[in-house]
Design an enzyme around this catalytic site. Structure first.
Site, PDB file in Angstrom:
ATOM      1  N   MET A  30     -23.696 -28.671  69.759  1.00 35.61           N
ATOM      2  CA  MET A  30     -23.318 -29.302  68.494  1.00 35.61           C
ATOM      3  C   MET A  30     -21.814 -29.120  68.261  1.00 35.61           C
ATOM      4  SD  MET A  30     -26.535 -29.014  65.983  1.00 35.61           S
ATOM      5  CE  MET A  30     -26.204 -27.399  65.342  1.00 35.61           C
ATOM      6  N   LEU A  33     -17.040 -25.327  70.008  1.00 32.71           N
ATOM      7  CA  LEU A  33     -17.385 -24.560  71.203  1.00 32.71           C
ATOM      8  C   LEU A  33     -16.657 -23.221  71.259  1.00 32.71           C
ATOM      9  CD1 LEU A  33     -17.347 -27.463  73.815  1.00 32.71           C
ATOM     10  CD2 LEU A  33     -19.227 -26.678  72.366  1.00 32.71           C
ATOM     11  N   GLY A  36     -19.409 -18.636  74.531  1.00 32.30           N
ATOM     12  CA  GLY A  36     -20.833 -18.714  74.865  1.00 32.30           C
ATOM     13  C   GLY A  36     -21.182 -20.093  75.428  1.00 32.30           C
ATOM     14  N   HIS A  37     -20.652 -21.151  74.801  1.00 29.99           N
ATOM     15  CA  HIS A  37     -20.917 -22.503  75.311  1.00 29.99           C
ATOM     16  C   HIS A  37     -20.300 -22.671  76.709  1.00 29.99           C
ATOM     17  CE1 HIS A  37     -20.988 -23.349  70.844  1.00 29.99           C
ATOM     18  NE2 HIS A  37     -22.114 -23.921  71.221  1.00 29.99           N
ATOM     19  N   LEU A 150     -29.474 -18.010  75.462  1.00 31.05           N
ATOM     20  CA  LEU A 150     -30.590 -17.165  75.010  1.00 31.05           C
ATOM     21  C   LEU A 150     -30.372 -16.570  73.627  1.00 31.05           C
ATOM     22  CD1 LEU A 150     -31.662 -15.373  78.286  1.00 31.05           C
ATOM     23  CD2 LEU A 150     -33.161 -16.676  76.755  1.00 31.05           C
ATOM     24  N   SER A 187     -21.269 -17.024  67.980  1.00 34.04           N
ATOM     25  CA  SER A 187     -21.956 -18.118  67.305  1.00 34.04           C
ATOM     26  C   SER A 187     -20.937 -18.911  66.503  1.00 34.04           C
ATOM     27  CB  SER A 187     -23.008 -17.536  66.342  1.00 34.04           C
ATOM     28  OG  SER A 187     -23.423 -18.526  65.435  1.00 34.04           O
ATOM     29  N   ARG A 189     -21.428 -19.947  63.740  1.00 34.82           N
ATOM     30  CA  ARG A 189     -21.563 -19.463  62.358  1.00 34.82           C
ATOM     31  C   ARG A 189     -20.711 -18.235  62.075  1.00 34.82           C
ATOM     32  NH1 ARG A 189     -26.264 -22.432  60.352  1.00 34.82           N
ATOM     33  NH2 ARG A 189     -26.853 -23.613  62.174  1.00 34.82           N
TER      34      ARG A 189
HETATM   35  O1  PAF Z   1     -28.327 -25.047  70.214  1.00 35.06           O
HETATM   36  C1  PAF Z   1     -27.797 -26.073  69.747  1.00 35.06           C
HETATM   37  O2  PAF Z   1     -26.564 -26.192  69.637  1.00 35.06           O
HETATM   38  C2  PAF Z   1     -28.674 -27.230  69.294  1.00 35.06           C
HETATM   39  O3  PAF Z   1     -29.842 -26.768  68.688  1.00 35.06           O
HETATM   40  C3  PAF Z   1     -28.980 -28.237  70.404  1.00 35.06           C
HETATM   41  C4  PAF Z   1     -29.800 -27.616  71.524  1.00 35.06           C
HETATM   42  C5  PAF Z   1     -27.682 -28.804  70.974  1.00 35.06           C
HETATM   43  C6  PAF Z   1     -29.807 -29.411  69.854  1.00 35.06           C
HETATM   44  O4  PAF Z   1     -29.128 -30.061  68.832  1.00 35.06           O
END
Ligand code: PAF
Length: 283
Positions: A30, A33, A36-37, A150, A187, A189
């Protein structure tokens, strides 16, 4: 890296790769970034020839009381990070492209059991939204493998179950959580945390760790989880839940289970933090 928003363009590029016999790994996100991403993209490289990422703030997984409009959007910085990580293609659809009929008239995917409880209870409809958008994205990208962090342990189980139940020919790769040195799980957040809140937020992972140690020689799972919750609250957070569960079914753990996961969520200021830890009991 090419960025596309249109479905036809996305499908055309991926079709050409498939015709050349190239394999595809997918990293759905989403946006906003962080490291972690990027660890998902790094992992994806180990499994396929081409890497596709998506950035889509999915309205279907946000509750009516959750502020989707203020979800952080940082497209240019995200694109640069994905380029640096060696991403080949980025898909950035609009809500109108993903849900042309609107959310109410859209078919959806409901994954029973593992979607219930924990974040499923605190965020009604959340996992329906996640499963539906991931199903759609899988159908658009048609990846061979897809990587998920995870940190969102319940989400990984929901997606794994969907893939199994609906016979999707995709391997799900779960990727370990990236943490600050304090233990705080990375995160998007965390961006809501003030300097003071950043100091107390690691109490969540620290108390999960404490609980993991205790359950090695005490089977009073409920009593211990209650204690961990009060430690988290005493640190200045507000525990949403902390439970010791079977690692795969996510049902409350029984004394006979060996493979467990501690799932927890807590509010810290404006942020709702989640974290978890897999534990194998040394019986
Ligand atoms: O983990 C996330 O960022 C979201 O839940 C995902 C898997 C991209 C689905 O919108």
């Amino acid at each position: 890296m090419k960025t596309v928003s249109e479905i036809d363009e996305l499908r055309g590029i991926i079709k050409a790769w498939h015709q050349q016999g190239l394999t595809v790994a997918f990293v759905p996100t989403m946006g906003n970034l962080h490291a972690g991403h990027i660890s998902l993209v790094t992992e994806a490289h180990k499994h396929a020839d081409k890497i596709v990422a998506s950035i889509f703030v999915n309205p279907m997984q946000f509750g009516a009381n959750e502020d989707i409009d203020n979800y952080p959007r940082t497209m240019e910085a995200d694109q640069q990070k994905l380029i640096n990580a060696g991403t080949d293609l980025l898909f950035t659809p609009t809500p109108e492209i993903i849900y042309p009929k609107g959310l109410d008239k859209q078919s959806y995917v409901e994954v029973p059991n593992v979607s219930e409880g924990y974040c499923g209870e605190s965020r009604p409809g959340h996992f329906r939204g996640v499963a539906t958008v991931v199903c759609k994205l899988f159908n658009l990208v048609q990846p061979d493998v897809a990587c998920f962090g995870l940190k969102d342990y319940q989400q990984v189980q929901v997606i794994q179950t969907m893939v199994e139940d609906l016979s999707m020919p995709i391997t799900i790769i779960p990727v370990e959580t990236t943490r600050e040195t304090s233990g705080l799980a990375l995160s998007s957040r965390n961006g809501y945390l003030t300097v003071e809140e950043l100091k107390i937020a690691p109490a969540l992972s620290q108390n999960i760790q404490w609980l993991a140690e205790q359950i090695q020689d005490d089977t009073d799972f409920i009593g211990l989880a209650r204690k961990a919750a009060s430690f988290i609250d005493n640190a200045g957070l507000k525990t949403d839940y902390i439970h010791i569960c079977h690692a795969r079914t996510l049902q409350p753990a029984s004394e006979d289970d060996n493979e467990l996961v501690i799932l927890a969520a807590a509010h810290c200021g404006k942020a709702r933090l989640i974290d978890n830890l897999q534990v194998t009991l040394n019986k």
